[in-house]
Scaffold this motif. Structure first.
Motif, PDB file in Angstrom:
ATOM      1  N   HIS A 195       0.815  -1.217   0.000  1.00 22.88           N
ATOM      2  CA  HIS A 195       0.000   0.000   0.000  1.00 22.88           C
ATOM      3  C   HIS A 195       0.848   1.267   0.000  1.00 22.88           C
ATOM      4  N   ASP A 196       2.163   1.117   0.018  1.00 23.63           N
ATOM      5  CA  ASP A 196       3.035   2.297  -0.065  1.00 23.63           C
ATOM      6  C   ASP A 196       2.940   2.910  -1.457  1.00 23.63           C
ATOM      7  N   VAL A 197       2.999   4.239  -1.499  1.00 21.77           N
ATOM      8  CA  VAL A 197       2.886   4.962  -2.769  1.00 21.77           C
ATOM      9  C   VAL A 197       4.271   5.474  -3.159  1.00 21.77           C
ATOM     10  N   LEU A 198       4.739   5.095  -4.346  1.00 23.28           N
ATOM     11  CA  LEU A 198       6.066   5.472  -4.833  1.00 23.28           C
ATOM     12  C   LEU A 198       5.978   6.759  -5.639  1.00 23.28           C
ATOM     13  N   GLN A 199       6.716   7.771  -5.210  1.00 21.15           N
ATOM     14  CA  GLN A 199       6.685   9.066  -5.882  1.00 21.15           C
ATOM     15  C   GLN A 199       7.486   9.024  -7.181  1.00 21.15           C
ATOM     16  N   ASP A 200       6.953   9.665  -8.216  1.00 18.97           N
ATOM     17  CA  ASP A 200       7.641   9.729  -9.512  1.00 18.97           C
ATOM     18  C   ASP A 200       8.924  10.541  -9.392  1.00 18.97           C
ATOM     19  N   ARG A 201       9.877  10.214 -10.252  1.00 19.25           N
ATOM     20  CA  ARG A 201      11.157  10.911 -10.297  1.00 19.25           C
ATOM     21  C   ARG A 201      10.971  12.398 -10.584  1.00 19.25           C
ATOM     22  N   ALA A 202      10.118  12.734 -11.552  1.00 17.54           N
ATOM     23  CA  ALA A 202       9.904  14.137 -11.933  1.00 17.54           C
ATOM     24  C   ALA A 202       9.337  14.945 -10.768  1.00 17.54           C
ATOM     25  N   VAL A 203       8.451  14.343  -9.990  1.00 14.89           N
ATOM     26  CA  VAL A 203       7.866  15.028  -8.830  1.00 14.89           C
ATOM     27  C   VAL A 203       8.940  15.263  -7.775  1.00 14.89           C
ATOM     28  N   THR A 204       9.783  14.277  -7.556  1.00 12.87           N
ATOM     29  CA  THR A 204      10.873  14.404  -6.586  1.00 12.87           C
ATOM     30  C   THR A 204      11.808  15.534  -6.960  1.00 12.87           C
ATOM     31  N   VAL A 205      12.221  15.563  -8.230  1.00 14.18           N
ATOM     32  CA  VAL A 205      13.146  16.597  -8.698  1.00 14.18           C
ATOM     33  C   VAL A 205      12.499  17.971  -8.594  1.00 14.18           C
ATOM     34  N   GLY A 216      19.010   6.980  -9.799  1.00 14.77           N
ATOM     35  CA  GLY A 216      18.101   8.112  -9.907  1.00 14.77           C
ATOM     36  C   GLY A 216      17.955   8.719 -11.282  1.00 14.77           C
ATOM     37  N   SER A 217      18.609   8.156 -12.295  1.00 16.58           N
ATOM     38  CA  SER A 217      18.472   8.701 -13.653  1.00 16.58           C
ATOM     39  C   SER A 217      17.167   8.208 -14.278  1.00 16.58           C
ATOM     40  N   ARG A 218      16.783   8.829 -15.392  1.00 16.41           N
ATOM     41  CA  ARG A 218      15.583   8.387 -16.107  1.00 16.41           C
ATOM     42  C   ARG A 218      15.800   6.980 -16.657  1.00 16.41           C
ATOM     43  N   ARG A 219      14.752   6.191 -16.622  1.00 18.31           N
ATOM     44  CA  ARG A 219      14.830   4.870 -17.244  1.00 18.31           C
ATOM     45  C   ARG A 219      14.758   5.038 -18.756  1.00 18.31           C
TER      46      ARG A 219
END
Length: 193
Positions: free
Chosen positions: A81-91, A184-187
């Motif tokens: 149930h954990d929600v994983l934050q998108d890379r773009a949102v983090t940056v 942490g780079s884009r896939r």
């Protein structure tokens, strides 16, 4: 978050978020700084800046490695149930939270050119390079352990660091979770399929 789930953000993405702004603010600050003769002269300024660049890159890259390692060793598995934050949102969140500090650092680097030309900009760029090196080190660790490292979003409120005092533990997921590659780079498109 339903049923007790937590919002999680990638550790490597947080580390990497500051690398590009520091680098791209440091390079023009150094370039503009070279145009100013300064108190020490251009030659001394550039040599001092090169030394500061290397020193900053090494210090930033190696700082808190023991803490990252200890937190990674004790990483618990993320819940379903954990929600994983998108890379773009983090940056975006990191850069919004630090925009005034980045502006002040850029202005300080420019101002320091009147004393030691280019040195402040090269120091700033070195800090950005050090963050890239740290993110790459985290990526190698994630690949070796086959586990992506995550930290709770609420532990990073108000500019918190992913290995700061507020962080008690990391969570781990499989290597293909989230939209960012190890480090942490884009896939790449091939990795998403």
């Amino acid at each position: 978050m339903a049923r007790g789930g937590q919002g999680l953000v990638r550790v490597a993405c947080v580390v990497r978020a500051g690398a590009a702004p520091l680098w791209w603010l440091g390079v023009p600050a150094a370039g503009i700084g070279v145009l100013v003769p300064g108190v020490t002269g251009r030659r001394i300024g550039v040599l001092a800046g090169a030394a500061l660049f290397l020193l900053a890159a090494v210090v930033v890259a190696l700082r808190h490695r023991g803490r990252y390692t200890a937190l990674a060793r004790g990483a618990a598995r993320a819940g379903k149930h954990d929600v994983l934050q998108d890379r773009a949102v983090t940056v975006r969140n990191w850069r919004r939270g630090h925009r005034w500090w980045l502006l002040l650092a850029f202005l300080a680097a420019l101002g320091s050119s009147f004393a030691v030309p280019a040195a402040g900009g090269m120091l700033l760029a070195g800090a950005g390079g050090g963050l890239w090196l740290k993110a790459a080190w985290l990526g190698r660790r994630e690949r070796a352990d086959r586990t992506l490292l995550w930290v709770r979003v609420d532990r990073l409120v108000r500019g918190g660091r992913p290995a700061g005092r507020a962080v008690r533990a990391y969570r781990g997921t499989g290597i293909s979770a989230g939209d960012a590659a190890p480090g942490g780079s884009r896939r790449r498109a091939a990795e998403l399929v």
